[in-house]
Design a protein around this motif. Structure first.
Motif, PDB file in Angstrom:
ATOM      1  N   SER A 195      48.811 -47.319 -74.543  1.00  0.00           N
ATOM      2  CA  SER A 195      47.220 -47.665 -74.289  1.00  0.00           C
ATOM      3  C   SER A 195      46.008 -46.801 -75.462  1.00  0.00           C
ATOM      4  CB  SER A 195      46.696 -47.485 -73.098  1.00  0.00           C
ATOM      5  OG  SER A 195      44.996 -48.097 -72.980  1.00  0.00           O
ATOM      6  N   ALA A 196      46.597 -45.622 -76.305  1.00  0.00           N
ATOM      7  CA  ALA A 196      45.738 -45.047 -76.878  1.00  0.00           C
ATOM      8  C   ALA A 196      46.348 -45.107 -78.165  1.00  0.00           C
ATOM      9  CB  ALA A 196      46.578 -43.255 -76.733  1.00  0.00           C
ATOM     10  N   THR A 197      47.108 -45.694 -78.451  1.00  0.00           N
ATOM     11  CA  THR A 197      47.640 -46.178 -79.852  1.00  0.00           C
ATOM     12  C   THR A 197      47.030 -47.567 -80.339  1.00  0.00           C
ATOM     13  OG1 THR A 197      49.844 -45.079 -80.175  1.00  0.00           O
ATOM     14  CG2 THR A 197      49.740 -47.502 -81.019  1.00  0.00           C
ATOM     15  N   LEU A 198      46.929 -48.313 -78.927  1.00  0.00           N
ATOM     16  CA  LEU A 198      46.007 -49.268 -79.116  1.00  0.00           C
ATOM     17  C   LEU A 198      44.942 -49.476 -79.558  1.00  0.00           C
ATOM     18  CD1 LEU A 198      45.838 -52.036 -79.534  1.00  0.00           C
ATOM     19  CD2 LEU A 198      45.495 -52.380 -77.294  1.00  0.00           C
ATOM     20  N   ASN A 199      43.715 -48.378 -79.076  1.00  0.00           N
ATOM     21  CA  ASN A 199      42.653 -48.572 -79.457  1.00  0.00           C
ATOM     22  C   ASN A 199      42.265 -47.349 -80.251  1.00  0.00           C
ATOM     23  OD1 ASN A 199      40.389 -48.070 -77.218  1.00  0.00           O
ATOM     24  ND2 ASN A 199      40.277 -45.590 -77.607  1.00  0.00           N
ATOM     25  N   ARG A 200      42.921 -46.744 -80.497  1.00  0.00           N
ATOM     26  CA  ARG A 200      43.150 -45.831 -81.854  1.00  0.00           C
ATOM     27  C   ARG A 200      43.234 -47.042 -83.040  1.00  0.00           C
ATOM     28  NH1 ARG A 200      46.542 -42.401 -79.444  1.00  0.00           N
ATOM     29  NH2 ARG A 200      48.199 -42.609 -80.575  1.00  0.00           N
ATOM     30  N   ALA A 201      43.811 -47.970 -82.956  1.00  0.00           N
ATOM     31  CA  ALA A 201      44.127 -49.235 -84.061  1.00  0.00           C
ATOM     32  C   ALA A 201      42.943 -49.845 -83.760  1.00  0.00           C
ATOM     33  CB  ALA A 201      45.420 -49.537 -83.628  1.00  0.00           C
ATOM     34  N   ILE A 202      42.347 -50.546 -82.873  1.00  0.00           N
ATOM     35  CA  ILE A 202      41.357 -51.161 -82.904  1.00  0.00           C
ATOM     36  C   ILE A 202      39.767 -50.540 -83.193  1.00  0.00           C
ATOM     37  CG2 ILE A 202      39.247 -52.391 -81.023  1.00  0.00           C
ATOM     38  CD1 ILE A 202      42.414 -52.344 -79.494  1.00  0.00           C
TER      39      ILE A 202
ATOM     40  N   SER B 164      54.250 -50.114 -81.580  1.00  0.00           N
ATOM     41  CA  SER B 164      55.336 -50.207 -80.437  1.00  0.00           C
ATOM     42  C   SER B 164      56.457 -51.888 -79.785  1.00  0.00           C
ATOM     43  CB  SER B 164      55.108 -49.679 -79.354  1.00  0.00           C
ATOM     44  OG  SER B 164      53.873 -48.486 -79.144  1.00  0.00           O
ATOM     45  N   GLY B 165      56.978 -51.689 -81.611  1.00  0.00           N
ATOM     46  CA  GLY B 165      57.631 -53.296 -81.269  1.00  0.00           C
ATOM     47  C   GLY B 165      55.953 -54.627 -81.059  1.00  0.00           C
ATOM     48  N   SER B 166      55.579 -54.780 -81.226  1.00  0.00           N
ATOM     49  CA  SER B 166      54.282 -55.518 -80.163  1.00  0.00           C
ATOM     50  C   SER B 166      53.100 -55.919 -81.131  1.00  0.00           C
ATOM     51  CB  SER B 166      54.493 -56.051 -79.048  1.00  0.00           C
ATOM     52  OG  SER B 166      53.251 -55.228 -78.329  1.00  0.00           O
TER      53      SER B 166
ATOM     54  N   SER C  78      46.431 -58.611 -77.300  1.00  0.00           N
ATOM     55  CA  SER C  78      47.821 -57.618 -77.751  1.00  0.00           C
ATOM     56  C   SER C  78      48.889 -58.470 -76.687  1.00  0.00           C
ATOM     57  CB  SER C  78      47.200 -55.804 -77.539  1.00  0.00           C
ATOM     58  OG  SER C  78      46.967 -55.919 -76.140  1.00  0.00           O
ATOM     59  N   ASN C  79      50.332 -57.495 -76.692  1.00  0.00           N
ATOM     60  CA  ASN C  79      51.593 -57.077 -76.578  1.00  0.00           C
ATOM     61  C   ASN C  79      51.767 -59.182 -76.460  1.00  0.00           C
ATOM     62  OD1 ASN C  79      52.749 -56.210 -74.383  1.00  0.00           O
ATOM     63  ND2 ASN C  79      52.746 -57.802 -72.650  1.00  0.00           N
ATOM     64  N   LEU C  80      52.534 -59.548 -78.076  1.00  0.00           N
ATOM     65  CA  LEU C  80      52.481 -60.468 -78.754  1.00  0.00           C
ATOM     66  C   LEU C  80      53.753 -59.834 -79.343  1.00  0.00           C
ATOM     67  CD1 LEU C  80      49.531 -60.952 -78.298  1.00  0.00           C
ATOM     68  CD2 LEU C  80      49.261 -61.869 -80.062  1.00  0.00           C
TER      69      LEU C  80
END
Length: 421
Positions: A225-232, A352-354, A369-371
């Motif tokens: 979740s933190a990785t996604l949030n940083r990317a966003i 992370s692979g998605s 996300s999670n695609l």
């Protein structure tokens, strides 16, 4: 006048009954939809419970099921209240119709008695010829004709009122039976809800002894979740910076053009700060306004799905908490993900692979996300409901969930208030 009042009352009541019917029909559809979602979650929960390594997903499924069950009970409560109002209205209507019927019968009895006393043709002729002049004789003749017609109308009104009374009595009995059935369903749902809450307590108790393992599982989820949030955050910051540079370049170009044409240079306006720069142009300002105007009516990012985890903070057990910047939606394997509004793709990233896709709508952003795959690229214009990718399915437990967010600038907002119900 009495007859007109009766007709007017019945007309108003019919309108109220129609409005009730629409509301009751809407509630019934809501209840059926909730029942389908609960059944789907039951199947998912049974599958998840068989795998001892899926404690977090089991808790999430239980929480979602309890939430839906409580919502269904609230819908039943609303149905019961509507039926109570309908029963009260029908009871008042039955009493009013009974009173109207009694009055009509009394008036009709008086007319029958009067007609009986003056039933011979001789009496009618004497009544007409006893007039003082021709004009009075004509009026008496018209009176006798109107009296006869009125008697027929009264008989028709009595028959119609009796039929209406019988219909309302049947409807009242049906309302009472429906209420009884609803109360039975309500008691059943409350018992089931109690069982599910007990089941959740047992799972939480068993998780307490496995808290170390649970925290490890949660740590992995928080890391993703933190990785996604940083990317966003990085993508949005990049969009803001690019918008700021464009605004500054346009201002410099306007000044240079004015000097070249020997005109007075336009006043230098300060460049907007923060995410507001994203709505600085007329085009992006309109897009932001249109997106805001669609709040509460945006289509779902998948054609079929249910929210498995809501927006905000969630507590699992005694010492484990999670934070969700969006909503997690359970859907069918292989489901296509679609844009909920027209805009421009701001980022497509592999996390992370998605895949995660960020679409800009003026000052607003939507996140998917999670695609397992993405069918769009950065800078591409997308339209409403355009397919942008496919949801990934967990190879371990077979669950298929898409994560969806709505943001104003970098600030997360609750997607449930934006999506259509």
């Amino acid at each position: 006048m009495k007859i007109l009042k009766c007709i007017f009352f019945l007309f108003v009541f019919c309108l109220a009954s129609e409005a009730f019917g629409q509301s009751s029909s809407d509630l019934r559809r809501q209840k059926e939809a909730l029942t389908r979602e609960i059944e789907s979650l039951n199947r998912s929960l049974n599958q998840t419970a068989n795998n001892k390594n899926l404690s977090l997903k089991e808790i999430r499924a239980l929480n979602a099921q309890i939430r839906l069950r409580e919502k269904k009970i609230n819908v039943i409560n609303s149905e019961v209240k509507l039926l109570d109002n309908q029963i009260s209205d029908n009871t008042n209507t039955v009493r009013s119709l009974q009173s109207q019927l009694n009055k009509l019968k009394k008036e009709y009895a008086a007319m029958v008695l009067f007609a009986f006393r003056n039933q011979s043709s001789y009496s009618k002729l004497m009544f007409i010829f006893a007039a003082e002049n021709f004009n009075q004789s004509y009026k008496r003749l018209k009176y006798l004709q109107q009296f006869s017609e009125y008697r027929k109308k009264q008989a028709s009104y009595i028959e119609g009122t009796q039929k209406e009374l019988n219909v309302k009595i049947v409807e009242l009995d049906r309302n009472k039976q429906e209420k009884s059935n609803l109360l039975t369903d309500q008691q059943k749902e409350r018992r089931t809800l109690g069982i599910q809450k007990n089941s959740k307590s047992k799972v939480l108790s068993s998780l307490t002894s496995q808290e170390k393992k649970l925290k490890q599982e949660l740590t992995q989820k928080q890391r993703e979740s933190a990785t996604l949030n940083r990317a966003i955050q990085n993508a949005i910051n990049r969009e803001i910076e690019e918008a700021r540079k464009r605004a500054e370049a346009e201002a410099r170009a306007a000044i240079a053009k004015a000097k070249a044409e020997n005109r007075e240079a336009p006043d230098a306006k300060p460049v907007a700060s923060g995410s507001s720069i994203l709505a600085a142009t007329p085009e992006s300002a309109k897009l932001s306004s249109d997106f805001l105007g669609s709040r509460g009516s945006l289509p779902w990012p998948v054609t079929n799905g249910m929210v498995i985890e809501d927006f905000g903070n969630h507590t699992i057990g005694r010492n484990v908490t999670t934070e969700n910047n969006g909503v997690d939606i359970k859907t069918a394997p292989g489901s296509q993900v679609r844009a909920v509004f027209g805009g421009e793709v701001a980022a497509v990233q592999n996390i992370s692979g998605s895949y995660a896709i960020l679409i800009r709508h003026g000052e607003y952003f939507t996140v998917y996300s999670n695609l397992k795959s993405a069918s769009v690229s950065r800078g591409q214009k997308v339209s409403l409901k355009q397919n942008i990718g496919v949801v990934i399915t967990d190879p371990i437990d077979g669950t298929t969930e898409v994560h969806f967010e709505v943001r104003k600038g970098a600030t997360p907002m609750n997607p449930s208030s934006w999506l259509a119900n």
